[in-house]
Design an enzyme around this catalytic site. Structure first.
Site, PDB file in Angstrom:
ATOM      1  N   ASN A  79       0.876  -1.181   0.000  1.00  0.00           N
ATOM      2  CA  ASN A  79       0.000   0.000   0.000  1.00  0.00           C
ATOM      3  C   ASN A  79       0.909   1.225   0.000  1.00  0.00           C
ATOM      4  O   ASN A  79       2.100   1.117   0.348  1.00  0.00           O
ATOM      5  CB  ASN A  79      -0.948  -0.035   1.214  1.00  0.00           C
ATOM      6  CG  ASN A  79      -0.209   0.108   2.531  1.00  0.00           C
ATOM      7  OD1 ASN A  79       0.464   1.104   2.777  1.00  0.00           O
ATOM      8  ND2 ASN A  79      -0.306  -0.899   3.393  1.00  0.00           N
ATOM      9  N   ASN A  93      -7.355  -8.030  10.287  1.00  0.00           N
ATOM     10  CA  ASN A  93      -7.583  -8.357   8.868  1.00  0.00           C
ATOM     11  C   ASN A  93      -7.854  -9.821   8.522  1.00  0.00           C
ATOM     12  O   ASN A  93      -8.321 -10.117   7.434  1.00  0.00           O
ATOM     13  CB  ASN A  93      -6.360  -7.920   8.039  1.00  0.00           C
ATOM     14  CG  ASN A  93      -6.078  -6.442   8.140  1.00  0.00           C
ATOM     15  OD1 ASN A  93      -4.951  -6.012   7.947  1.00  0.00           O
ATOM     16  ND2 ASN A  93      -7.071  -5.649   8.466  1.00  0.00           N
ATOM     17  N   ARG A 126       0.086 -12.651   2.980  1.00  0.00           N
ATOM     18  CA  ARG A 126      -0.818 -12.481   4.125  1.00  0.00           C
ATOM     19  C   ARG A 126      -1.812 -13.640   4.240  1.00  0.00           C
ATOM     20  O   ARG A 126      -2.390 -13.840   5.297  1.00  0.00           O
ATOM     21  CB  ARG A 126      -1.542 -11.130   4.047  1.00  0.00           C
ATOM     22  CG  ARG A 126      -0.584  -9.932   4.149  1.00  0.00           C
ATOM     23  CD  ARG A 126      -1.221  -8.739   4.826  1.00  0.00           C
ATOM     24  NE  ARG A 126      -1.604  -9.029   6.196  1.00  0.00           N
ATOM     25  CZ  ARG A 126      -2.324  -8.224   6.967  1.00  0.00           C
ATOM     26  NH1 ARG A 126      -2.742  -7.068   6.487  1.00  0.00           N
ATOM     27  NH2 ARG A 126      -2.640  -8.563   8.200  1.00  0.00           N
ATOM     28  N   ARG A 134      -9.013  -4.172  -1.535  1.00  0.00           N
ATOM     29  CA  ARG A 134      -8.666  -5.456  -0.915  1.00  0.00           C
ATOM     30  C   ARG A 134      -9.848  -6.417  -0.851  1.00  0.00           C
ATOM     31  O   ARG A 134      -9.651  -7.615  -0.689  1.00  0.00           O
ATOM     32  CB  ARG A 134      -8.144  -5.224   0.506  1.00  0.00           C
ATOM     33  CG  ARG A 134      -6.921  -4.318   0.600  1.00  0.00           C
ATOM     34  CD  ARG A 134      -5.700  -4.987  -0.036  1.00  0.00           C
ATOM     35  NE  ARG A 134      -4.504  -4.204   0.182  1.00  0.00           N
ATOM     36  CZ  ARG A 134      -3.702  -4.333   1.245  1.00  0.00           C
ATOM     37  NH1 ARG A 134      -3.990  -5.208   2.182  1.00  0.00           N
ATOM     38  NH2 ARG A 134      -2.627  -3.589   1.367  1.00  0.00           N
ATOM     39  N   HIS A 185      -8.019   0.476   2.699  1.00  0.00           N
ATOM     40  CA  HIS A 185      -8.944  -0.255   3.581  1.00  0.00           C
ATOM     41  C   HIS A 185      -9.941   0.771   4.128  1.00  0.00           C
ATOM     42  O   HIS A 185      -9.567   1.916   4.397  1.00  0.00           O
ATOM     43  CB  HIS A 185      -8.202  -0.819   4.805  1.00  0.00           C
ATOM     44  CG  HIS A 185      -7.704  -2.217   4.666  1.00  0.00           C
ATOM     45  ND1 HIS A 185      -6.644  -2.677   5.413  1.00  0.00           N
ATOM     46  CD2 HIS A 185      -8.123  -3.281   3.922  1.00  0.00           C
ATOM     47  CE1 HIS A 185      -6.418  -3.951   5.125  1.00  0.00           C
ATOM     48  NE2 HIS A 185      -7.310  -4.337   4.221  1.00  0.00           N
ATOM     49  N   ASP A 218     -10.878   1.063   7.050  1.00  0.00           N
ATOM     50  CA  ASP A 218     -10.451   1.565   8.359  1.00  0.00           C
ATOM     51  C   ASP A 218      -9.391   2.660   8.272  1.00  0.00           C
ATOM     52  O   ASP A 218      -8.916   3.156   9.288  1.00  0.00           O
ATOM     53  CB  ASP A 218      -9.985   0.413   9.264  1.00  0.00           C
ATOM     54  CG  ASP A 218      -8.689  -0.225   8.800  1.00  0.00           C
ATOM     55  OD1 ASP A 218      -7.989   0.330   7.928  1.00  0.00           O
ATOM     56  OD2 ASP A 218      -8.350  -1.307   9.323  1.00  0.00           O
ATOM     57  N   CYS A 249      -5.877  -1.150  13.576  1.00  0.00           N
ATOM     58  CA  CYS A 249      -5.625  -2.410  12.866  1.00  0.00           C
ATOM     59  C   CYS A 249      -4.576  -3.282  13.531  1.00  0.00           C
ATOM     60  O   CYS A 249      -4.341  -4.395  13.076  1.00  0.00           O
ATOM     61  CB  CYS A 249      -5.394  -2.204  11.386  1.00  0.00           C
ATOM     62  SG  CYS A 249      -4.118  -1.120  10.965  1.00  0.00           S
TER      63      CYS A 249
END
Ligand code: ARG
Length: 299
Positions: free
Chosen positions: A44, A94, A118, A168, A197, A199, A293
């Site tokens: 990102n 996440n 991830r 995402r 995201h 958030d 997060c």
């Protein structure tokens, strides 16, 4: 039971947040220590230029302060062990999405992360929540991505979800999520790559007030937010970008754990009745995250 996914204000006829049934606040918080935290490849825009620059000793000290802030407001704090080779596992909002059905059954929907590095984090959270007694569910269409509490957020105290998509998470996941959690979902389209995201640009503060970074959304999504929240507060660019203002961890609509240095945003938060607790999360901002997060409230 309303399990509709809303994408446009014209769909909202007859819908109001007031009529959504109540939902308890999460009693506990899960965190993952930054033992192997690092910035490796750029996933990102926050991460650009930060590869190899993480100070892990400093990161651990910052993480402990955030943990202590949750404990001092009375939350049960549990940790999931970090795993070597999973440098982003510290961002534990996440990998799984947790909630309660209308019969108060604990449900955990596993993520399908966009980045292969991830995806390897997810099974560890699946085992953890299974051991906690959660019913584990997988997204049925294996082509769809979903990054859990990074993109999908409970409305404070209500059976209502806000579902971000665009970078995402795929929007097609939301009808299934509405069915699983027996709740309506308001879909919000993210259009600004830096705010990858939900958030990073949308932070519900109370059942009436939300903090947003407006340029992160398309116009239909902004209309939905303005229509449904009586109070919409805007974060200014510098605080939203440099200090990840919208990634504050808001506890029970009473306390906000925020990155140190917020000015206008902190005043906005106090104006709607929140106590603001400043911490330094600068090592995590390098990877595109702050207090929200690195923590996962659960029931
Ligand atoms: N480097 C991580 C990523 O790009 C950061 C995730 C931060 N989490 C969040 N919910 N914003 O996936």
């Amino acid at each position: 039971m309303n399990t509709q996914a809303y994408a446009h204000i014209n769909d909202l006829k007859g819908f109001s947040i007031k009529n959504c049934p109540p939902m308890p606040f999460p009693s506990s918080v899960l965190m993952c220590p930054p033992d192997y935290y690092d910035v490796l490849q750029v996933q990102n825009p926050f991460m650009a230029g930060h590869a190899g620059s993480v100070d892990r000793t400093k990161a651990l000290a910052q993480w402990e302060k955030v943990r202590d802030a949750f404990v001092s407001v009375g939350k049960t704090l549990r940790t999931i062990p970090a795993v070597q080779g999973l440098e982003d596992m510290v961002f534990c909002s996440n990998q799984a999405f947790v909630g309660l059905t209308s019969r108060m059954e604990k449900v955990c929907l596993m993520s399908r992360m966009r980045y292969p590095s991830r995806r390897r984090e997810v099974p560890h959270f699946e085992s953890w929540f299974r051991a906690e007694g959660y019913r584990i569910i997988q997204i049925s269409d294996s082509n769809l991505n979903f990054e859990a509490h990074g993109d999908c957020r409970w409305h404070p105290g209500k059976r209502l979800l806000w579902g971000g998509y665009g970078f995402r998470t795929d929007p097609e996941v939301y009808p299934e999520i509405a069915d699983i959690f027996e709740t309506p979902v308001v879909k919000l389209k993210l259009v600004n790559e830096r705010f990858y995201h939900l958030d990073t640009c949308f932070c519900p503060l109370t059942h009436e007030a939300v903090l947003i970074y407006p340029p992160a959304f398309d116009s239909h999504s902004l209309e939905l937010i303005l229509k449904l929240f009586p109070i919409v507060l805007a974060a200014e660019e510098d605080e939203a970008v440099r200090l990840l203002a919208c990634n504050a961890a808001v506890i029970d609509s009473k306390v906000a754990i925020v990155q140190r240095g917020l000015g206008v945003t902190a005043r906005h938060m106090r104006a709607v009745g929140l106590e603001v607790v400043e911490t330094d999360t600068s090592e995590f901002v390098k990877s595109g995250g702050s207090a929200y997060c690195i923590s996962m409230p659960y029931f």
